[in-house]
Design a protein around this motif. Structure first.
Motif, short mmCIF file in Angstrom:
data_model
loop_
_atom_site.label_atom_id
_atom_site.label_comp_id
_atom_site.label_asym_id
_atom_site.label_seq_id
_atom_site.Cartn_x
_atom_site.Cartn_y
_atom_site.Cartn_z
N PRO A 36 0.80 -1.23 0.00
CA PRO A 36 0.00 0.00 0.00
C PRO A 36 0.83 1.29 0.00
CG PRO A 36 0.07 -0.89 2.20
CD PRO A 36 0.81 -1.86 1.33
N HIS A 37 1.80 1.37 -0.89
CA HIS A 37 2.54 2.61 -1.05
C HIS A 37 3.01 2.73 -2.50
CE1 HIS A 37 5.84 -0.24 0.03
NE2 HIS A 37 6.43 0.35 -0.99
N VAL A 38 3.33 3.93 -2.90
CA VAL A 38 3.77 4.17 -4.27
C VAL A 38 5.22 3.73 -4.44
CG1 VAL A 38 4.24 5.96 -5.99
CG2 VAL A 38 2.21 6.12 -4.55
N HIS A 39 5.47 3.00 -5.49
CA HIS A 39 6.84 2.66 -5.87
C HIS A 39 6.84 2.34 -7.36
CE1 HIS A 39 4.99 -1.21 -4.81
NE2 HIS A 39 5.81 -1.75 -5.70
N GLY A 40 7.97 2.59 -7.98
CA GLY A 40 8.10 2.33 -9.41
C GLY A 40 8.94 1.11 -9.66
N HIS A 41 8.67 0.45 -10.77
CA HIS A 41 9.42 -0.73 -11.18
C HIS A 41 10.23 -0.38 -12.42
CE1 HIS A 41 6.94 -3.55 -8.74
NE2 HIS A 41 6.03 -2.62 -8.94
N ILE A 42 11.51 -0.69 -12.41
CA ILE A 42 12.35 -0.59 -13.60
C ILE A 42 12.57 -2.02 -14.07
CG2 ILE A 42 14.56 0.10 -14.56
CD1 ILE A 42 14.72 2.16 -12.21
N ILE A 43 12.04 -2.35 -15.23
CA ILE A 43 12.07 -3.71 -15.73
C ILE A 43 12.99 -3.75 -16.95
CG2 ILE A 43 10.69 -5.64 -16.59
CD1 ILE A 43 8.26 -4.03 -15.27
N PRO A 44 14.20 -4.28 -16.79
CA PRO A 44 15.10 -4.36 -17.95
C PRO A 44 14.49 -5.22 -19.05
CG PRO A 44 16.27 -4.84 -15.91
CD PRO A 44 14.80 -4.84 -15.59
N ARG A 45 14.68 -4.79 -20.29
CA ARG A 45 14.15 -5.53 -21.43
C ARG A 45 15.26 -5.82 -22.42
NH1 ARG A 45 8.68 -5.30 -22.28
NH2 ARG A 45 9.24 -6.93 -23.76
N PHE A 46 15.12 -6.94 -23.11
CA PHE A 46 16.11 -7.39 -24.07
C PHE A 46 15.43 -7.72 -25.39
CE2 PHE A 46 17.31 -8.27 -19.76
CZ PHE A 46 18.60 -7.78 -19.69
N ASP A 47 16.14 -7.49 -26.49
CA ASP A 47 15.54 -7.69 -27.81
C ASP A 47 14.91 -9.07 -27.96
OD1 ASP A 47 16.17 -5.13 -28.75
OD2 ASP A 47 18.10 -5.78 -29.57
N ASP A 48 15.47 -10.09 -27.35
CA ASP A 48 14.98 -11.45 -27.52
C ASP A 48 14.25 -12.01 -26.31
OD1 ASP A 48 17.13 -11.64 -25.80
OD2 ASP A 48 18.15 -13.24 -26.90
N ASP A 49 13.73 -11.12 -25.44
CA ASP A 49 13.10 -11.63 -24.21
C ASP A 49 11.67 -12.12 -24.39
OD1 ASP A 49 11.55 -9.29 -24.24
OD2 ASP A 49 12.53 -8.40 -22.50
N GLY A 50 11.11 -11.95 -25.57
CA GLY A 50 9.75 -12.42 -25.81
C GLY A 50 8.70 -11.55 -25.17
N GLY A 51 9.12 -10.49 -24.51
CA GLY A 51 8.18 -9.59 -23.87
C GLY A 51 7.40 -8.78 -24.88
N ARG A 52 6.32 -8.24 -24.41
CA ARG A 52 5.47 -7.43 -25.27
C ARG A 52 5.35 -6.04 -24.66
NH1 ARG A 52 0.19 -10.41 -25.78
NH2 ARG A 52 -0.22 -8.85 -27.33
N PRO A 53 4.78 -5.10 -25.39
CA PRO A 53 4.59 -3.76 -24.84
C PRO A 53 3.72 -3.79 -23.59
CG PRO A 53 4.14 -3.78 -27.20
CD PRO A 53 4.30 -5.21 -26.76
N VAL A 54 3.88 -2.79 -22.77
CA VAL A 54 3.12 -2.71 -21.52
C VAL A 54 1.61 -2.73 -21.79
CG1 VAL A 54 3.11 -0.19 -21.33
CG2 VAL A 54 3.07 -1.60 -19.26
N HIS A 55 1.19 -2.29 -22.96
CA HIS A 55 -0.24 -2.32 -23.30
C HIS A 55 -0.80 -3.73 -23.30
CE1 HIS A 55 1.27 1.41 -25.12
NE2 HIS A 55 0.11 1.90 -24.76
N ALA A 56 0.06 -4.72 -23.52
CA ALA A 56 -0.39 -6.11 -23.58
C ALA A 56 -0.86 -6.62 -22.22
CB ALA A 56 0.73 -7.00 -24.11
#
Length: 83
Positions: A36-56
């Motif tokens: 229950p408090h504000v905090h930000g996440h820094i999520i490292p991303r890599f070209d081949d990580d299979g991740g998608r945009p945050v909109h997903a």
């Protein structure tokens, strides 16, 4: 908070040799907020990580007409005192 994230993001990226990153906040239980408090996440991303945009995270974008989008924009502006 934003100044700290702006400062730390390239440091985190460089430290893990990331190609980019996502910076995110979870606001409310439905969004995955677990503490229950504000905090930000820094999520490292890599070209081949299979991740998608945050909109997903939320699945498909809603199919809204221009009029519906205009109504939402007007509601936001009115709530923010920008009528």
């Amino acid at each position: 908070m934003f100044a700290a994230l702006h400062y730390l993001t390239p440091i985190v990226e460089d430290s893990v040799d990331a190609d980019g990153s996502n910076v995110a906040f979870n606001n409310g239980e439905a969004a995955g907020q677990e503490v229950p408090h504000v905090h930000g996440h820094i999520i490292p991303r890599f070209d081949d990580d299979g991740g998608r945009p945050v909109h997903a995270v939320a699945g498909e974008r809603p199919d809204l007409s221009d009029d519906e989008l205009d109504d939402i924009a007007e509601d936001i502006a009115a709530s923010a005192g920008e009528e």
